[in-house]
Design a protein around this motif. Structure first.
Motif, PDB file in Angstrom:
ATOM      1  N   LYS A   1       2.745   1.371   5.284  1.00  0.00           N
ATOM      2  CA  LYS A   1       2.621   2.834   5.294  1.00  0.00           C
ATOM      3  C   LYS A   1       1.779   3.314   4.121  1.00  0.00           C
ATOM      4  N   VAL A   2       1.954   2.667   2.975  1.00  0.00           N
ATOM      5  CA  VAL A   2       1.108   3.002   1.827  1.00  0.00           C
ATOM      6  C   VAL A   2      -0.355   2.701   2.159  1.00  0.00           C
ATOM      7  N   ALA A   3      -0.593   1.573   2.784  1.00  0.00           N
ATOM      8  CA  ALA A   3      -1.960   1.209   3.170  1.00  0.00           C
ATOM      9  C   ALA A   3      -2.562   2.236   4.117  1.00  0.00           C
ATOM     10  N   GLU A   4      -1.767   2.772   5.020  1.00  0.00           N
ATOM     11  CA  GLU A   4      -2.255   3.785   5.955  1.00  0.00           C
ATOM     12  C   GLU A   4      -2.640   5.065   5.226  1.00  0.00           C
ATOM     13  N   VAL A   5      -1.856   5.417   4.189  1.00  0.00           N
ATOM     14  CA  VAL A   5      -2.207   6.595   3.378  1.00  0.00           C
ATOM     15  C   VAL A   5      -3.551   6.380   2.688  1.00  0.00           C
ATOM     16  N   LEU A   6      -3.743   5.189   2.140  1.00  0.00           N
ATOM     17  CA  LEU A   6      -4.999   4.888   1.454  1.00  0.00           C
ATOM     18  C   LEU A   6      -6.165   4.844   2.427  1.00  0.00           C
ATOM     19  N   LYS A   7      -5.925   4.325   3.617  1.00  0.00           N
ATOM     20  CA  LYS A   7      -6.982   4.297   4.641  1.00  0.00           C
ATOM     21  C   LYS A   7      -7.434   5.712   4.973  1.00  0.00           C
TER      22      LYS A   7
ATOM     23  N   GLY B   1      -7.831  -3.814   3.183  1.00  0.00           N
ATOM     24  CA  GLY B   1      -9.026  -4.604   3.451  1.00  0.00           C
ATOM     25  C   GLY B   1      -9.125  -5.019   4.907  1.00  0.00           C
ATOM     26  N   LYS B   2      -8.003  -5.384   5.490  1.00  0.00           N
ATOM     27  CA  LYS B   2      -8.004  -5.772   6.899  1.00  0.00           C
ATOM     28  C   LYS B   2      -8.346  -4.596   7.797  1.00  0.00           C
ATOM     29  N   MET B   3      -7.888  -3.388   7.410  1.00  0.00           N
ATOM     30  CA  MET B   3      -8.201  -2.199   8.200  1.00  0.00           C
ATOM     31  C   MET B   3      -9.698  -1.921   8.254  1.00  0.00           C
ATOM     32  N   TYR B   4     -10.417  -2.429   7.243  1.00  0.00           N
ATOM     33  CA  TYR B   4     -11.875  -2.255   7.207  1.00  0.00           C
ATOM     34  C   TYR B   4     -12.594  -3.570   7.525  1.00  0.00           C
ATOM     35  N   ASN B   5     -11.891  -4.471   8.190  1.00  0.00           N
ATOM     36  CA  ASN B   5     -12.486  -5.726   8.662  1.00  0.00           C
ATOM     37  C   ASN B   5     -13.158  -6.516   7.538  1.00  0.00           C
TER      38      ASN B   5
ATOM     39  N   SER C   1       0.759  -0.413   0.000  1.00  0.00           N
ATOM     40  CA  SER C   1       0.000   0.000   0.000  1.00  0.00           C
ATOM     41  C   SER C   1       1.379   0.750   0.000  1.00  0.00           C
TER      42      SER C   1
END
Length: 417
Positions: free
Chosen positions: A126-132, A164-168, A5
């Protein structure tokens, strides 16, 4: 394989990405890959209002993004040379051609460009956190998680999974291109999931030897967005069972439909829309070149040899215009017994509608010793892609080993099974 991410204070005028007339994907050099790059994530939006000219967006500037429509993120992976993905523009345009949506290219080339894979993989969360953070803001503006679709390639697939995991697990859909183990609600395995036809088999193939098989998943996905190629896959426990024709009942008359590879995979079966659908493995074969489609037929053979014969069959079809297509059914020897029907799965690169001639070659694979005959009581050809087509038959054939026998088929009796 398949799932479903330094900031410098300068006294000068600096032109930023957002000032570009048409922002482009970050281009870096191999030198950058050697020295390494710090992470910087740039989001570039394409819509049907700006098909070819991206808008750089963020959580405060949404540009042309319409929160009522599907939003598809394309997340690339490891970039060891720093060059932009050659398939990116084609994928953006193909997605927008099939549906009016928001397409966001997640450019994290500054971070993915390095010769050390672990350095790139360490930045994925870190990329995933930006997208979140971005998706959170889009949701505040009225978007729905059901309308969020992520297409991740290689490390981009991992990033998509983290989001996806961040949004369960509540994102609308994730397509992961580049992983062997089953992870999704449906996992697609082209050609068994290993070596891909048309890719170099030795290091003499140069750079393509290292990336061709891995990158093929992207091009197969692209083929699903083109009207002239809908790749059918077959749910099965193993590639061997699929090749032996044990898992191709879907798509037959009065049977459930078969899953399609790529963009339209989520149309398959109602259970894919359930909250906890089961995991399914699906297998298929492809051609060596674009658009990669393979057309499946069953060749049913009943023999009347007194003794058992073991060997392979090569079948060639010719249409009225003289076009030909051939299938070698030689992945493992078939066993022909007297009055016993053997159903062989044949795979052709072309789908010939009006078959005018058929040729068969029987081979035991032996280069020495006696030549055998295969006495065929009945041969029947039936299309899996178009089960509504008339089935073609031929009776009383004698195949001399390694000798091509050409004949004109006739229509099978309608009551024949």
């Amino acid at each position: 394989m398949l799932r479903l991410s330094f900031f410098f204070s300068l006294i000068c005028l600096v032109k930023t990405d957002t000032d570009e007339t048409c922002p482009s994907f970050t281009k870096l050099s191999f030198h950058s890959a050697v020295v390494g790059t710090g992470l910087n994530v740039k989001l570039m939006l394409y819509t049907r209002k700006n098909l070819t000219c991206a808008q750089v967006i963020n959580s405060t500037i949404l540009g042309n993004l319409n929160v009522t429509k599907k939003t598809t993120f394309i997340v690339h992976g490891f970039r060891p040379t720093g060059s932009p993905p050659v398939w990116m523009e084609d994928l953006v345009q193909s997605l927008l051609s099939v549906e009016d949506m928001n397409v966001i290219v997640v450019d994290w080339n500054r971070g993915a460009t390095t010769v050390i894979y672990n350095h790139a993989s360490s930045k994925t969360r870190k990329v995933a956190e930006v997208l979140k953070k971005f998706i959170d803001q889009v949701l505040v503006e009225g978007a729905s998680l059901d309308n969020i679709y992520m297409i991740g390639v290689s490390l981009g697939a991992h990033i998509s999974g983290f989001v996806g995991k961040m949004y369960n697990g509540q994102l609308g859909r994730i397509t992961a291109l580049g992983y062997k183990e089953p992870l999704g609600n449906i996992d697609f395995y082209p050609n068994g999931g290993l070596d891909q036809p048309g890719c170099p088999k030795t290091i003499l193939g140069g750079l393509q030897y290292f990336k061709c098989d891995h990158q093929r998943s992207v091009y197969l996905y692209l083929s699903s967005l083109r009207e002239n190629c809908a790749i059918t896959a077959y749910p099965c426990d193993s590639y061997r069972d699929y090749r032996n024709g044990k898992c191709v009942n879907c798509g037959m008359p009065q049977k459930e439909s078969c899953p399609l590879l790529g963009y339209y995979a989520d149309n398959w079966k109602e259970y894919l829309k359930q909250k906890k659908p089961p995991m399914t493995k699906a297998f298929f074969d492809t051609a060596e070149e674009k658009p990669f489609c393979i057309y499946h037929y069953f060749v049913d053979i009943i023999t009347w040899n007194k003794n058992i014969r073991r060997g392979s069959i090569t079948i060639r079809l010719t249409d009225r215009a003289g076009n030909t297509t051939e299938s070698k059914i030689n992945h493992e020897p078939a066993t022909f017994q007297k009055y016993h029907q053997v159903s062989l799965l044949a795979r052709f690169n072309q789908d010939l509608d009006k078959v005018a001639a058929i040729s068969l070659v029987f081979s035991t694979g032996s280069t020495i010793g006696p030549k055998y005959k295969l006495r065929i009581l009945r041969m029947k050809l039936r299309s899996l892609a178009h089960p509504e087509r008339p089935q073609l038959c031929r009776y009383d054939l004698v195949l001399m080993e390694n000798t091509e026998t050409v004949f004109q088929p006739i229509l099978c009796p309608k009551l024949q099974m």
